[in-house]
Motif scaffolding. Structure first.
Motif, mmCIF file in Angstrom:
data_model
loop_
_atom_site.group_PDB
_atom_site.id
_atom_site.type_symbol
_atom_site.label_atom_id
_atom_site.label_comp_id
_atom_site.label_asym_id
_atom_site.label_seq_id
_atom_site.Cartn_x
_atom_site.Cartn_y
_atom_site.Cartn_z
ATOM 1 N N THR A 175 -39.197 -50.360 42.462
ATOM 2 C CA THR A 175 -38.389 -51.484 42.924
ATOM 3 C C THR A 175 -38.133 -51.265 44.412
ATOM 4 O O THR A 175 -38.338 -50.157 44.924
ATOM 5 C CB THR A 175 -37.037 -51.558 42.179
ATOM 6 O OG1 THR A 175 -36.229 -50.438 42.573
ATOM 7 C CG2 THR A 175 -37.241 -51.538 40.672
ATOM 8 N N PRO A 176 -37.679 -52.284 45.134
ATOM 9 C CA PRO A 176 -37.455 -52.089 46.574
ATOM 10 C C PRO A 176 -36.413 -51.021 46.894
ATOM 11 O O PRO A 176 -36.393 -50.510 48.007
ATOM 12 C CB PRO A 176 -36.968 -53.474 47.034
ATOM 13 C CG PRO A 176 -37.567 -54.431 46.059
ATOM 14 C CD PRO A 176 -37.546 -53.710 44.750
ATOM 15 N N LEU A 177 -35.544 -50.678 45.939
ATOM 16 C CA LEU A 177 -34.523 -49.669 46.190
ATOM 17 C C LEU A 177 -34.739 -48.423 45.343
ATOM 18 O O LEU A 177 -33.792 -47.754 44.924
ATOM 19 C CB LEU A 177 -33.132 -50.250 45.948
ATOM 20 C CG LEU A 177 -32.631 -51.231 47.008
ATOM 21 C CD1 LEU A 177 -31.252 -51.760 46.634
ATOM 22 C CD2 LEU A 177 -32.573 -50.561 48.378
ATOM 23 N N GLN A 178 -36.016 -48.074 45.090
ATOM 24 C CA GLN A 178 -36.270 -46.839 44.357
ATOM 25 C C GLN A 178 -35.696 -45.662 45.155
ATOM 26 O O GLN A 178 -35.740 -45.627 46.375
ATOM 27 C CB GLN A 178 -37.753 -46.645 44.097
ATOM 28 C CG GLN A 178 -38.626 -46.544 45.329
ATOM 29 C CD GLN A 178 -40.096 -46.458 44.953
ATOM 30 O OE1 GLN A 178 -40.467 -46.449 43.783
ATOM 31 N NE2 GLN A 178 -40.953 -46.379 45.961
ATOM 32 N N ALA A 179 -35.105 -44.726 44.420
ATOM 33 C CA ALA A 179 -34.400 -43.620 45.064
ATOM 34 C C ALA A 179 -34.886 -42.293 44.494
ATOM 35 O O ALA A 179 -35.182 -42.182 43.301
ATOM 36 C CB ALA A 179 -32.896 -43.755 44.834
ATOM 37 N N THR A 180 -34.969 -41.288 45.350
ATOM 38 C CA THR A 180 -35.386 -39.959 44.937
ATOM 39 C C THR A 180 -34.158 -39.086 44.731
ATOM 40 O O THR A 180 -33.291 -39.012 45.599
ATOM 41 C CB THR A 180 -36.297 -39.316 45.990
ATOM 42 O OG1 THR A 180 -37.423 -40.168 46.222
ATOM 43 C CG2 THR A 180 -36.799 -37.966 45.519
ATOM 44 N N VAL A 181 -34.079 -38.439 43.573
ATOM 45 C CA VAL A 181 -32.941 -37.582 43.241
ATOM 46 C C VAL A 181 -33.460 -36.245 42.736
ATOM 47 O O VAL A 181 -34.628 -36.111 42.362
ATOM 48 C CB VAL A 181 -32.037 -38.236 42.180
ATOM 49 C CG1 VAL A 181 -31.468 -39.550 42.682
ATOM 50 C CG2 VAL A 181 -32.803 -38.452 40.869
ATOM 51 N N LEU A 182 -32.583 -35.262 42.721
ATOM 52 C CA LEU A 182 -32.919 -33.949 42.169
ATOM 53 C C LEU A 182 -32.563 -33.933 40.696
ATOM 54 O O LEU A 182 -31.386 -34.069 40.331
ATOM 55 C CB LEU A 182 -32.152 -32.847 42.910
ATOM 56 C CG LEU A 182 -32.338 -31.425 42.357
ATOM 57 C CD1 LEU A 182 -33.784 -30.952 42.548
ATOM 58 C CD2 LEU A 182 -31.370 -30.453 43.016
ATOM 59 N N GLY A 183 -33.556 -33.793 39.848
ATOM 60 C CA GLY A 183 -33.319 -33.747 38.411
ATOM 61 C C GLY A 183 -32.948 -32.344 37.974
ATOM 62 O O GLY A 183 -33.539 -31.354 38.429
ATOM 63 N N ALA A 184 -31.978 -32.245 37.069
ATOM 64 C CA ALA A 184 -31.592 -30.937 36.548
ATOM 65 C C ALA A 184 -32.762 -30.252 35.862
ATOM 66 O O ALA A 184 -32.840 -29.014 35.830
ATOM 67 C CB ALA A 184 -30.422 -31.087 35.580
ATOM 68 N N ASP A 185 -33.696 -31.050 35.331
ATOM 69 C CA ASP A 185 -34.806 -30.497 34.563
ATOM 70 C C ASP A 185 -36.082 -30.298 35.383
ATOM 71 O O ASP A 185 -37.059 -29.770 34.868
ATOM 72 C CB ASP A 185 -35.098 -31.368 33.339
ATOM 73 C CG ASP A 185 -34.938 -32.862 33.585
ATOM 74 O OD1 ASP A 185 -34.625 -33.260 34.720
ATOM 75 O OD2 ASP A 185 -35.128 -33.640 32.637
#
Length: 363
Positions: A92-102
């Motif tokens: 999507t236009p606002l895809q976001a990258t995050v740190l996954g616990a896994d």
């Protein structure tokens, strides 16, 4: 699909962790409420020009009737830094990258890599986000100090920041932390699936109890299967296969004008009766009177697969009113407050009351 508008920020109305509510003047359409997530778009200030998605505003959605800030084009936020390879709101236009616990770069990866059991931890599953405060009230009134984590799947709002209740419950000490799973994001921990979210709550956050319900803004179509709360049945299965103690909180209403939601909602009957294959403890509130008889009869249809647990509701109205005041959390569902649909809140609180006994048993 999207109604694009340009506006000017007039004032900042209020803010809570992760979100800023604004008054925005929209070109040719006057002033309206708008919501921005600073982690995604930066922090708007009065006088800023903002690009807006006004789709929900135009539809008059009760839960999400905001103009959403898409960008502050004249003052873009800095590029993100740090680890994180999970992409949420993907493509999507606002895809976001995050740190996954896994994920592999996470300090919790080794803990979760072979994790496979919840060690009997109770997992209370509910249909609506509005069940979270009353469940916690019933639980903590009976077992103060219980460490509770909230696991939020992606059936409703994707950003956990949208929920003011989460922020207030954490500030009051009623909620230890939030894990956002699937496409949802913005929790204290991120996880790929409901399964790793539950495991992270148990083994990383040291939760004694998990409450799992979709974020604000559930989707329903009035059809048997077309509602986002189907995921409640899937959550029962996840908790069961991981060796947790699944507890189903019924969606009950005496104030809803729609017949399909009166008494026990068809959402609960379908999710627990058809989707949930793993046995669970289904809490049946002892509401009394003709309405209580109706609820018990509807819930009885779930008894073939699950264990029905009658739970008294005496004293719970006082508990709800006390915690609403003490926590500063507004008890509300579909625009109805305690006096407008007390049965809904008593039912959720009864699930919390039962869970307190389950957690105390150490099973």
């Amino acid at each position: 699909m999207i109604r694009w508008r340009k506006g000017t920020v007039e004032t900042i109305r209020r803010e809570w962790p992760g979100a800023v509510e604004l008054a925005v003047s929209i070109d040719g359409d006057g002033a309206h409420r708008a919501l921005a997530y600073p982690a995604l778009v930066g922090r708007p200030e009065p006088g800023d020009t903002v690009l807006l998605n006004t789709t929900a505003l135009a539809m008059g959605l009760g839960t999400g009737g905001y103009a959403m800030v898409i960008a502050i084009p004249d003052r873009l936020p800095p590029d993100p830094s740090g680890p994180g390879h999970l992409v949420k709101a993907r493509y999507t236009p606002l895809q976001a990258t995050v740190l996954g616990a896994d994920e592999q770069d996470s300090p919790h990866h080794e803990t979760l890599r072979e994790a496979d059991s919840l060690d009997g931890m109770p997992v209370i599953v509910a249909d609506l986000h509005s069940a979270l405060p009353p469940i916690l009230a019933g639980l903590l009134a009976a077992r103060p100090g219980t460490r509770v984590a909230y696991v939020m799947p992606d059936g409703g709002a994707l950003p956990a920041w949208f929920s003011m209740s989460i922020a207030q419950l954490k500030d009051a000490g009623a909620l230890a932390a939030t894990v956002t799973v699937g496409q949802a994001f913005g929790g204290d921990l991120e996880a790929v699936t409901v399964h790793t979210g539950l495991l992270a709550a148990r083994h990383v956050l040291d939760a004694e109890v998990v409450v799992l319900a979709q974020g604000p803004g559930n989707l329903g179509t009035g059809t048997r299967w077309g509602f986002s709360g189907v995921s409640a049945g899937e959550a029962i299965n996840a908790a069961g296969v991981l060796g947790g103690r699944p507890i189903g909180s019924l969606r009950v209403s005496e104030g809803d004008k729609r017949e399909r939601h009166l008494g026990v909602s068809h959402h609960s009957l379908t999710a627990y009766g058809r989707v949930a294959l793993s046995p669970a403890e289904i809490v049946v509130p002892e509401l009394g009177g003709e309405f209580g008889t109706r609820v018990a009869a509807q819930a009885a249809t779930l008894g073939e697969r699950h264990t029905l647990v009658p739970v008294g509701v005496e004293g719970l109205e006082d508990v709800l009113r006390r915690y609403e005041k003490d926590w500063g959390v507004r008890m509300s569902t579909m625009g109805r407050r305690l006096d407008g649909d007390l049965a809904y809140f008593l039912t959720a609180a009864a699930a919390g009351r039962h869970c307190a006994a389950a957690a105390s048993s150490g099973v």
